[in-house]
Design a protein around this motif. Sequence first.
Motif, PDB file in Angstrom:
ATOM      1  N   LEU A 114      12.665   2.316   6.610  1.00 22.75           N
ATOM      2  CA  LEU A 114      11.279   2.220   7.074  1.00 22.75           C
ATOM      3  C   LEU A 114      10.287   2.344   5.920  1.00 22.75           C
ATOM      4  CD1 LEU A 114      11.462   4.363  10.347  1.00 22.75           C
ATOM      5  CD2 LEU A 114      11.195   1.879  10.183  1.00 22.75           C
ATOM      6  N   LEU A 115      10.588   3.207   4.968  1.00 21.57           N
ATOM      7  CA  LEU A 115       9.673   3.437   3.855  1.00 21.57           C
ATOM      8  C   LEU A 115       9.886   2.463   2.702  1.00 21.57           C
ATOM      9  CD1 LEU A 115       9.709   7.351   3.667  1.00 21.57           C
ATOM     10  CD2 LEU A 115       7.908   5.888   4.580  1.00 21.57           C
ATOM     11  N   GLY A 116      11.028   1.759   2.714  1.00 28.39           N
ATOM     12  CA  GLY A 116      11.345   0.860   1.612  1.00 28.39           C
ATOM     13  C   GLY A 116      10.277  -0.177   1.315  1.00 28.39           C
ATOM     14  N   PRO A 117       9.816  -0.949   2.320  1.00 30.01           N
ATOM     15  CA  PRO A 117       8.780  -1.962   2.046  1.00 30.01           C
ATOM     16  C   PRO A 117       7.487  -1.360   1.497  1.00 30.01           C
ATOM     17  CG  PRO A 117       9.826  -2.386   4.158  1.00 30.01           C
ATOM     18  CD  PRO A 117      10.319  -1.046   3.698  1.00 30.01           C
ATOM     19  N   LEU A 118       7.094  -0.202   2.028  1.00 28.25           N
ATOM     20  CA  LEU A 118       5.873   0.437   1.541  1.00 28.25           C
ATOM     21  C   LEU A 118       6.033   0.885   0.091  1.00 28.25           C
ATOM     22  CD1 LEU A 118       3.047   1.623   1.935  1.00 28.25           C
ATOM     23  CD2 LEU A 118       4.127   3.681   2.888  1.00 28.25           C
ATOM     24  N   MET A 119       7.166   1.490  -0.226  1.00 28.28           N
ATOM     25  CA  MET A 119       7.408   1.935  -1.598  1.00 28.28           C
ATOM     26  C   MET A 119       7.464   0.755  -2.555  1.00 28.28           C
ATOM     27  SD  MET A 119       7.377   5.127  -1.208  1.00 28.28           S
ATOM     28  CE  MET A 119       7.857   5.622  -2.851  1.00 28.28           C
ATOM     29  N   LEU A 120       8.050  -0.352  -2.101  1.00 30.08           N
ATOM     30  CA  LEU A 120       8.107  -1.550  -2.947  1.00 30.08           C
ATOM     31  C   LEU A 120       6.709  -2.104  -3.204  1.00 30.08           C
ATOM     32  CD1 LEU A 120       9.794  -3.692  -4.393  1.00 30.08           C
ATOM     33  CD2 LEU A 120       9.954  -4.924  -2.205  1.00 30.08           C
TER      34      LEU A 120
ATOM     35  N   LEU B 117       2.555   0.744  -9.875  1.00 31.29           N
ATOM     36  CA  LEU B 117       3.434   1.189 -10.948  1.00 31.29           C
ATOM     37  C   LEU B 117       3.599   0.132 -12.025  1.00 31.29           C
ATOM     38  CD1 LEU B 117       5.242   3.367 -12.061  1.00 31.29           C
ATOM     39  CD2 LEU B 117       7.136   2.456 -10.687  1.00 31.29           C
ATOM     40  N   VAL B 118       3.824  -1.123 -11.621  1.00 30.25           N
ATOM     41  CA  VAL B 118       4.029  -2.181 -12.605  1.00 30.25           C
ATOM     42  C   VAL B 118       2.798  -2.376 -13.495  1.00 30.25           C
ATOM     43  CG1 VAL B 118       4.486  -4.642 -12.910  1.00 30.25           C
ATOM     44  CG2 VAL B 118       5.784  -3.344 -11.215  1.00 30.25           C
TER      45      VAL B 118
END
Length: 270
Positions: free
Chosen positions: A8-14, A21-22
Amino acid sequence: MTARHILLLGPLMLLLAVAYLVPFLGVMEWSVTLPEPGFGQYAVALTDPLVLGVIWRTLRICAVVTVLSVAAAYVLTLIWVRGGPAARVVIELCILIPFWISVLTRAFGWLALLSNKGILNTWLQQLGVLSEPLTLVRNEFGVVVGMVHFLIPFAVFPLASSMRAVDERVLMAARGMGASRARIFWQVFVPMTKGGILGAVLLVFVFALGFFITPAILGGGRSVMVAELIYLRIFQSPDWGLGAAISVILMVTVGALLALMLRQVRGTGK
């Protein structure tokens, strides 16, 4: 954290990694590669009198803005949380309406009000109060006024949360023991809301560190703050390496303050 939470949090973190971050890693790379590899730009940022002067001015303005914003927000929040229905409606409008107006519009509004030929000086001269207009903008005073006006609503919310958590029984006990209203407020109520005060202080101070539009317009180039200095170094000098180094220093400072705020919030919640 379970696998479901990670999915669930993966897309948001990406998204956050790509959006924040980049670019930040790119800025860090500039700071150690331009104009030549090494940490020379950090040495310049921490020793150059001009940069140090801007940093000192930024910290001084942010400290003044934080004190004024939190003090004004405390009064507004107190009326909002503990006032009557009519007072609450008025305070809610005062808190919410500023969010509907852009920071650029507000800055130009203060410029129109406080400039030498602005509304305030014109009225005071017409009334005979002043013979010469007051210099209220293109200096630190104008910057502080614009920043305080913008940041007061942000200080209200942590204060409101803290005030609503105050146990009324404690206040009643103090009143029953003969304490005056002033003593109850200063020695009981204010200490019980210290978590909200600290949260508001850190929130306002962090926001103030990154201000750009308001100081640029109301300061008129005479009260340059860190964000404006970064802009000048990158887009007008250009000195990308030094601008990037100052940016990294600012981001590290903000990150440390946010970590302190989160620690305080967690400690207050226990």
